[in-house]
Design a protein around this motif. Structure first.
Motif, PDB file in Angstrom:
ATOM      1  N   PHE A  32       0.817  -1.221   0.000  1.00  0.00           N
ATOM      2  CA  PHE A  32       0.000   0.000   0.000  1.00  0.00           C
ATOM      3  C   PHE A  32       0.853   1.273   0.000  1.00  0.00           C
ATOM      4  CE2 PHE A  32      -3.022  -2.973   2.247  1.00  0.00           C
ATOM      5  CZ  PHE A  32      -3.883  -3.101   1.170  1.00  0.00           C
ATOM      6  N   LYS A 135     -11.373  -6.216   4.875  1.00  0.00           N
ATOM      7  CA  LYS A 135     -11.004  -4.831   5.148  1.00  0.00           C
ATOM      8  C   LYS A 135     -11.009  -4.574   6.659  1.00  0.00           C
ATOM      9  CE  LYS A 135     -10.726  -4.065   0.751  1.00  0.00           C
ATOM     10  NZ  LYS A 135      -9.393  -4.311   0.149  1.00  0.00           N
ATOM     11  N   VAL A 160      -3.682   2.717   7.366  1.00  0.00           N
ATOM     12  CA  VAL A 160      -4.243   3.043   6.052  1.00  0.00           C
ATOM     13  C   VAL A 160      -5.204   1.956   5.581  1.00  0.00           C
ATOM     14  CG1 VAL A 160      -2.188   4.350   5.416  1.00  0.00           C
ATOM     15  CG2 VAL A 160      -2.312   1.930   4.788  1.00  0.00           C
ATOM     16  N   CYS A 165      -9.863   0.373   5.199  1.00  0.00           N
ATOM     17  CA  CYS A 165      -9.621  -0.561   6.302  1.00  0.00           C
ATOM     18  C   CYS A 165      -9.699   0.086   7.678  1.00  0.00           C
ATOM     19  CB  CYS A 165      -8.301  -1.287   6.091  1.00  0.00           C
ATOM     20  SG  CYS A 165      -8.395  -2.405   4.677  1.00  0.00           S
ATOM     21  N   TYR A 190      -5.489   7.625  -0.182  1.00  0.00           N
ATOM     22  CA  TYR A 190      -4.942   8.044  -1.471  1.00  0.00           C
ATOM     23  C   TYR A 190      -5.687   9.272  -1.986  1.00  0.00           C
ATOM     24  CZ  TYR A 190      -2.874   3.311  -1.730  1.00  0.00           C
ATOM     25  OH  TYR A 190      -2.166   2.157  -1.500  1.00  0.00           O
TER      26      TYR A 190
HETATM   27  N1  TIU Z   1      -5.870  -1.471   3.996  1.00  0.00           N
HETATM   28  C1  TIU Z   1      -6.742  -1.004   3.116  1.00  0.00           C
HETATM   29  O1  TIU Z   1      -7.317   0.060   3.280  1.00  0.00           O
HETATM   30  N2  TIU Z   1      -6.927  -1.753   1.965  1.00  0.00           N
HETATM   31  C2  TIU Z   1      -7.321  -1.229   0.760  1.00  0.00           C
HETATM   32  O2  TIU Z   1      -7.525  -1.949  -0.198  1.00  0.00           O
HETATM   33  N3  TIU Z   1      -7.442   0.126   0.721  1.00  0.00           N
HETATM   34  C3  TIU Z   1      -7.682   0.894  -0.370  1.00  0.00           C
HETATM   35  O3  TIU Z   1      -7.879   2.089  -0.197  1.00  0.00           O
HETATM   36  N4  TIU Z   1      -7.686   0.348  -1.573  1.00  0.00           N
END
Ligand code: TIU
Length: 223
Positions: A32, A135, A160, A165, A190
């Protein structure tokens, strides 16, 4: 650290009981956060997440020095992918998806380099790591049992991503009776718009899911 302390937070102060509180660091994984990982491959700007590394590192070292409980999570799957729903595997219609070989090994597969936690926040041998297929950190894991056995009633949540998550975990924790404090500088998305909205949703309606604060407010008490 036996007494409670008030941490400045929104929508109102959070009464912190250190012995009954765990620091839960969500999915600070290379896939990530690092260039060349799964997140970056999907076109995301990892810098939005990387700004959380330093505040998490400072918080973690202070938290460890205070002798308090820390738990880390990682999102990922068994190497045979039997815990990966087909819906999750094909979501996004990407050319390369979870389980396929990416730049840092098989994407979000346990034991692969990209699945592991970034070196800056690497767990100590005595710290629990929750490997989660979903998640939320409670779904299909032993997190709730561990927290109950250790008499933990509060969670300070970082990591994050804020709206995925972190949010799913905060919601799951609420339904299981935990008080959650989310630290805005230690969680990242993001998408800046989702960062703001995600934090607002937690503290709205007089703290419908919990509290939002800043790591400086926790450090002021632990430091
Ligand atoms: N850890 C987490 O948030 N997994 C994800 O896939 N997050 C995204 O924002 N894609």
């Amino acid at each position: 650290m036996d007494n409670s302390a008030m941490i400045e937070a929104e929508p109102y102060s959070f009464e912190f009981f250190p012995k009954q509180c765990a620091l839960l660091i969500i999915d600070m994984q290379r896939d990530f956060l690092e260039d060349g990982g799964f997140g970056a491959m999907l076109g995301n700007d990892v810098a939005q997440l990387r700004r959380t590394i330093e505040p998490n590192r400072t918080l973690l070292s202070t938290w460890r020095a205070a002798g308090l409980l820390v738990i880390h999570t990682r999102e990922g799957h068994r190497s045979d992918l039997r815990d990966l729903p087909l819906t999750k595997k094909i979501r996004g219609q990407n050319r390369i998806c979870i389980g396929d070989v990416g730049p840092m090994g098989r994407i979000l597969v346990r034991g692969e380099p990209g699945h592991d936690i970034i070196p800056e926040l690497y767990p100590l041998p005595n710290e629990s790591i929750i490997d989660k297929p979903g998640k939320g950190a409670f779904y299909a894991t032993d997190l709730h049992v561990i927290l109950q056995n250790l008499n933990i009633k509060q969670l300070i949540i970082t990591g994050v991503t804020t709206e995925v998550c972190v949010h799913t975990t905060v919601r799951e924790a609420n339904d299981r009776g935990y008080d959650c404090l989310v630290l805005e500088d230690c969680v990242g998305s993001y998408c800046p718009e989702f960062q703001t909205a995600g934090l607002n949703m937690i503290k709205a309606q007089k703290g419908i899911f919990g509290w939002v604060s800043h790591s400086a407010k926790v450090l002021a008490i632990l430091g």
